[in-house]
Scaffold this active site. Structure first.
Site, PDB file in Angstrom:
ATOM      1  N   CYS A  41       0.696  -1.095  -0.011  1.00  8.34           N
ATOM      2  CA  CYS A  41       0.001  -0.048  -0.039  1.00  8.34           C
ATOM      3  C   CYS A  41       0.792   1.312  -0.046  1.00  8.34           C
ATOM      4  CB  CYS A  41      -0.889   0.012   1.173  1.00  8.34           C
ATOM      5  SG  CYS A  41      -1.667  -1.382   1.584  1.00  8.34           S
ATOM      6  N   HIS A  74       0.111   4.870  -1.337  1.00 10.18           N
ATOM      7  CA  HIS A  74      -0.607   5.847  -0.450  1.00 10.18           C
ATOM      8  C   HIS A  74       0.338   6.601   0.406  1.00 10.18           C
ATOM      9  CE1 HIS A  74      -4.739   4.358  -1.394  1.00 10.18           C
ATOM     10  NE2 HIS A  74      -3.926   3.138  -1.474  1.00 10.18           N
ATOM     11  N   MET A  92      -7.965   2.265  -7.653  1.00  6.25           N
ATOM     12  CA  MET A  92      -7.727   1.148  -6.675  1.00  6.25           C
ATOM     13  C   MET A  92      -8.046  -0.279  -7.060  1.00  6.25           C
ATOM     14  SD  MET A  92      -6.920   0.470  -3.279  1.00  6.25           S
ATOM     15  CE  MET A  92      -7.136  -0.958  -2.304  1.00  6.25           C
ATOM     16  N   HIS A 120       6.584  11.335 -10.776  1.00  5.96           N
ATOM     17  CA  HIS A 120       6.738   9.750 -10.844  1.00  5.96           C
ATOM     18  C   HIS A 120       7.809   9.456 -11.745  1.00  5.96           C
ATOM     19  CE1 HIS A 120       5.682   5.832  -9.691  1.00  5.96           C
ATOM     20  NE2 HIS A 120       5.572   5.361 -10.875  1.00  5.96           N
ATOM     21  N   HIS A 157       1.681   7.368 -17.167  1.00  6.03           N
ATOM     22  CA  HIS A 157       2.795   6.298 -16.590  1.00  6.03           C
ATOM     23  C   HIS A 157       3.728   5.917 -17.722  1.00  6.03           C
ATOM     24  CE1 HIS A 157       4.892   3.192 -14.742  1.00  6.03           C
ATOM     25  NE2 HIS A 157       4.212   3.392 -13.544  1.00  6.03           N
TER      26      HIS A 157
HETATM   27 FE1  DHE Z   1       7.836   1.265 -10.549  1.00  6.44          FE
HETATM   28  C1  DHE Z   1       9.986   2.875 -12.673  1.00  6.44           C
HETATM   29  C2  DHE Z   1       7.659   3.952  -8.639  1.00  6.44           C
HETATM   30  C3  DHE Z   1       4.861  -0.205  -9.198  1.00  6.44           C
HETATM   31  C4  DHE Z   1       8.187  -1.706 -12.206  1.00  6.44           C
HETATM   32  N1  DHE Z   1       8.568   3.033 -10.608  1.00  6.44           N
HETATM   33  C5  DHE Z   1       9.581   3.360 -11.740  1.00  6.44           C
HETATM   34  C6  DHE Z   1       9.981   4.726 -11.138  1.00  6.44           C
HETATM   35  C7  DHE Z   1       9.606   5.100  -9.897  1.00  6.44           C
HETATM   36  C8  DHE Z   1       8.579   3.965  -9.685  1.00  6.44           C
HETATM   37  C9  DHE Z   1       9.592   6.261  -9.192  1.00  6.44           C
HETATM   38  C10 DHE Z   1      11.396   5.701 -11.783  1.00  6.44           C
HETATM   39  C11 DHE Z   1      12.491   5.197 -11.295  1.00  6.44           C
HETATM   40  C12 DHE Z   1      13.555   5.996 -12.122  1.00  6.44           C
HETATM   41  O1  DHE Z   1      13.530   6.147 -13.292  1.00  6.44           O
HETATM   42  O2  DHE Z   1      14.430   6.572 -11.277  1.00  6.44           O
HETATM   43  N2  DHE Z   1       6.559   2.063  -9.232  1.00  6.44           N
HETATM   44  C13 DHE Z   1       6.665   2.926  -8.210  1.00  6.44           C
HETATM   45  C14 DHE Z   1       5.608   3.283  -7.150  1.00  6.44           C
HETATM   46  O3  DHE Z   1       5.598   3.889  -6.175  1.00  6.44           O
HETATM   47  C15 DHE Z   1       4.567   2.059  -7.621  1.00  6.44           C
HETATM   48  C16 DHE Z   1       3.439   2.742  -8.229  1.00  6.44           C
HETATM   49  C17 DHE Z   1       4.115   1.498  -6.326  1.00  6.44           C
HETATM   50  C18 DHE Z   1       4.954   0.677  -5.561  1.00  6.44           C
HETATM   51  O4  DHE Z   1       4.546   0.163  -4.497  1.00  6.44           O
HETATM   52  O5  DHE Z   1       5.988   0.806  -5.810  1.00  6.44           O
HETATM   53  C19 DHE Z   1       5.357   1.051  -8.580  1.00  6.44           C
HETATM   54  N3  DHE Z   1       6.699  -0.654 -10.586  1.00  6.44           N
HETATM   55  C20 DHE Z   1       5.827  -0.829  -9.715  1.00  6.44           C
HETATM   56  C21 DHE Z   1       5.234  -2.058 -10.125  1.00  6.44           C
HETATM   57  O6  DHE Z   1       4.271  -2.879  -9.623  1.00  6.44           O
HETATM   58  C22 DHE Z   1       6.158  -2.758 -11.013  1.00  6.44           C
HETATM   59  C23 DHE Z   1       5.199  -3.110 -12.452  1.00  6.44           C
HETATM   60  C24 DHE Z   1       6.752  -4.065 -10.685  1.00  6.44           C
HETATM   61  C25 DHE Z   1       7.475  -4.000  -9.329  1.00  6.44           C
HETATM   62  O7  DHE Z   1       8.740  -3.822  -9.605  1.00  6.44           O
HETATM   63  O8  DHE Z   1       6.866  -3.726  -8.353  1.00  6.44           O
HETATM   64  C26 DHE Z   1       6.931  -1.732 -11.385  1.00  6.44           C
HETATM   65  N4  DHE Z   1       8.968   0.702 -12.373  1.00  6.44           N
HETATM   66  C27 DHE Z   1       8.888  -0.579 -12.663  1.00  6.44           C
HETATM   67  C28 DHE Z   1       9.809  -0.802 -13.753  1.00  6.44           C
HETATM   68  C29 DHE Z   1      10.418   0.611 -13.916  1.00  6.44           C
HETATM   69  C30 DHE Z   1       9.715   1.424 -13.053  1.00  6.44           C
HETATM   70  C31 DHE Z   1      10.037  -1.849 -14.424  1.00  6.44           C
HETATM   71  C32 DHE Z   1      11.369   1.028 -14.856  1.00  6.44           C
HETATM   72  C33 DHE Z   1      10.896   1.152 -16.005  1.00  6.44           C
HETATM   73  C34 DHE Z   1      11.700   1.686 -17.334  1.00  6.44           C
HETATM   74  O9  DHE Z   1      11.561   1.042 -18.633  1.00  6.44           O
HETATM   75  O10 DHE Z   1      12.550   2.687 -17.009  1.00  6.44           O
END
Ligand code: DHE
Length: 560
Positions: A47, A51, A101, A337, A379
């Site tokens: 969460c 949140h 959600m 983000h 996103h």
């Molecule tokens: Fe991510 C990138 C935050 C959920 C996979 N994700 C990012 C970035 C942030 C972020 C701030 C950019 C980083 C950077 O470039 O410096 N992600 C968050 C969250 O806060 C969120 C919404 C909820 C959480 O609890 O984390 C979240 N993200 C996810 C997932 O559920 C994903 C699909 C699988 C996982 O790892 O939990 C996921 N996020 C990714 C991936 C990237 C990413 C694969 C990089 C993508 C790219 O091509 O650069």
């Protein structure tokens, strides 16, 4: 809002004490200490990302017990979790809301849903801070620089290696992109969020959700973790210094908790400095938990672009003199983000996701170039760049909350693009997707295709597929590739999400993660980009919950 994965994670966080002590609220439903500890862990895993640890809301709603939303006349229009009560909260957690959600009834048990409904009526737990000394205490230099190879000791084509997160296993797979074989699987932090490459292409840096950062040296016979350090208890981003003369000198990491960024030595990870991001939002209110979202190394100056989620402030952190740190603070919009560079490498495009905007930062002038209105919850991942036949250079983002991909015209110095100037920083076209729930898009300079996933869509068929647009004719609906079916793996109860298209170095293959449940077989499914035909399925018992994939060359050179 994110989910997959059915079971609770053992040993997720290095130590539960990092999350702070539990306290019980008098007006809230009763909880035992043991229940509260379990709920605290689930909250952190499931969460807090949306949140916030202090529950002040970001992509997700405010979840404080006494929160109240008022209208212009001051009348209360929405109440906090105590007003909603256990039954209503249970329903929201189990079945989700139209506000974005997702449902948790296939992830949490009924008892866990009840536990969480009671827990979020309690006063939020405040985890402890994490100081420079804490960081130093966590630092492990496993192989000093002097004992590392002086040249590459293996024959692998490093530029075409893929660093692939094995989310729930707390590991990273390095896969040889030339022969599609797993080269090595290494321990990392839990659920590595991103991997970044050193300017030299030799080191892979990973950052786990639990704040553990690792540096892997690919010059050994076999890739070897040479140092680790903890940044805090909740982290998402890292990047190196890339400007000429500073290549790989420093590494920066951003944390969600505590809200701060840390600067380390780029080769050893020795901690150097921590800077808090607490402060004013763009609306002028103090925020106690402004989390560090995406970070990138500027290509124009010796600076990092640090995007602070809750305040909407974009920091340009100058790393030439860490003792006398200079920072430019650019006001944009709240809830920053993820994001990526435009094709020129001058503008950083970052989603202010819960504001339904994309901010374009001019890293040459150090100013905001534009705030572009988009559809609901942009996103982009890093987004995707191509030259649109009618509108010139565009950068694309998908949306979690809307069934379109937006194409935003970006500025260019090239004379042949002068005629497109009138369109700059406007959404020039929206490509229709089969539904909301997109997370990542990708294309390649050598490709005629544009790939988009939809892993957060509630429909199985949509979430298990990717959608490919033809850049020569964007009026055509996209071709759907059902990745789950193409994988040849037996059907599973849990949805296997097709997530994050990533090109190989040559730009002729696209790799997709098929992200199944922790105990289901997952896979990496590779398509030929030209024919859109299945080329290879990489599957192995070690391929557990693959998510992000980072091709070395494309990550080093920001090709997307
Ligand atoms: Fe991510 C990138 C935050 C959920 C996979 N994700 C990012 C970035 C942030 C972020 C701030 C950019 C980083 C950077 O470039 O410096 N992600 C968050 C969250 O806060 C969120 C919404 C909820 C959480 O609890 O984390 C979240 N993200 C996810 C997932 O559920 C994903 C699909 C699988 C996982 O790892 O939990 C996921 N996020 C990714 C991936 C990237 C990413 C694969 C990089 C993508 C790219 O091509 O650069």
């Amino acid at each position: 809002m994110i989910r997959p994965k059915k079971t609770l994670l053992a040993g997720l966080i290095a130590s539960a004490s990092l999350l702070g002590a539990a306290s019980v609220h008098a007006e809230a439903p009763a909880m035992t200490d043991a229940e509260k500890e379990t709920a605290k862990q689930i909250y952190f895993e499931r969460c807090a990302g949306c949140h916030g640890v202090l529950r002040k809301g970001a992509t997700g709603k405010n979840l404080e017990p006494h929160w109240a939303k008022t209208d212009a006349s001051g009348a209360k229009t929405e109440g906090g979790t105590l007003q909603l009560g256990t039954k209503r909260l249970e329903n929201i957690i189990a079945y989700g809301t139209e506000g974005g959600m997702v449902n948790y009834d296939d992830i949490l048990t009924e008892q866990e849903i009840n536990l969480m409904a009671r827990y979020i009526q309690q006063t939020p737990d405040v985890p402890p801070e994490f100081s420079l000394q804490d960081m130093k205490d966590s630092w492990k230099l496993i192989v000093p620089v002097s004992e590392r190879p002086k040249k590459q000791l293996n024959k692998v084509n490093l530029k075409n290696v893929f660093a692939i997160t094995l989310r729930d296993a707390g590991k990273l797979a390095l896969v040889d992109g030339d022969n599609h074989k797993i080269w090595k699987i290494l321990d990392t932090g839990y659920a590595v969020h991103i991997s970044r490459l050193s300017a030299s292409g030799r080191y892979v840096y990973t950052v786990g959700r639990d704040g553990l950062t690792t540096i892997i040296d690919m010059w050994f016979e076999e890739p070897t973790t040479v140092a680790t350090v903890r940044l805090g208890s909740d982290a998402r981003s890292v990047d190196v210094s890339k400007f000429k003369g500073y290549e790989d000198k420093y590494l920066i990491g951003g944390t969600y908790w505590p809200p701060q960024y840390s600067i380390m030595d780029g080769e050893t990870l020795e901690p150097i400095k921590i800077v808090s991001t607490r402060g004013q939002t763009v609306d002028g209110e103090y925020h106690p938990e402004p989390r560090v979202a995406s970070i990138v190394a500027s290509l124009q100056k010796p600076e990092w672009v640090v995007n602070v989620k809750e305040t909407g402030q974009i920091l340009l952190v100058d790393y030439t003199d860490l003792k006398n740190l200079k920072t430019t603070t650019i006001e944009s919009a709240k809830f920053l983000h993820d994001g990526g560079w435009d094709a020129s490498g001058r503008y950083f495009m970052v989603a202010a996701n819960a504001s339904n905007k994309v901010a374009a930062v001019d890293t040459k002038t150090g100013k905001l170039a534009a705030l572009v209105d988009t559809a609901k919850i942009p996103h982009p991942g890093r987004g995707a760049n191509f030259v649109h036949k009618q509108f010139g250079p565009v950068w694309a983002t998908g949306h979690l909350g809307d069934e379109v991909v937006s194409l935003i015209s970006t500025a260019s110095d090239k004379s042949e693009h002068a005629k497109f100037k009138q369109h700059n920083w406007k959404v020039v076209q929206e490509l229709k997707m089969p539904g909301a729930g997109n997370l990542f898009v990708k294309t390649h300079p050598k490709s005629k295709h544009f790939w988009a996933d939809a892993p957060m869509n509630p429909e199985r068929e949509v979430a298990e597929s990717v959608y490919v647009f033809n850049l020569d004719d964007l009026s055509k609906p996209p071709t759907r590739l059902n990745v789950a079916k193409d994988s040849g793996l037996p059907e599973s109860k849990a949805i296997r999400r097709a997530v994050q298209p990533e090109y190989n170095e040559a730009g002729d293959e696209v790799w997709i993660s098929l992200w199944g449940g922790k105990t289901d077989q997952s896979a990496i499914v590779i398509y030929d980009d030209k024919t859109l035909k299945l080329k290879r399925v990489i599957t192995d018992p070690a391929v557990v919950t693959p998510t992000g994939k980072f091709n070395v060359y494309n990550t080093m050179h920001d090709v997307y």
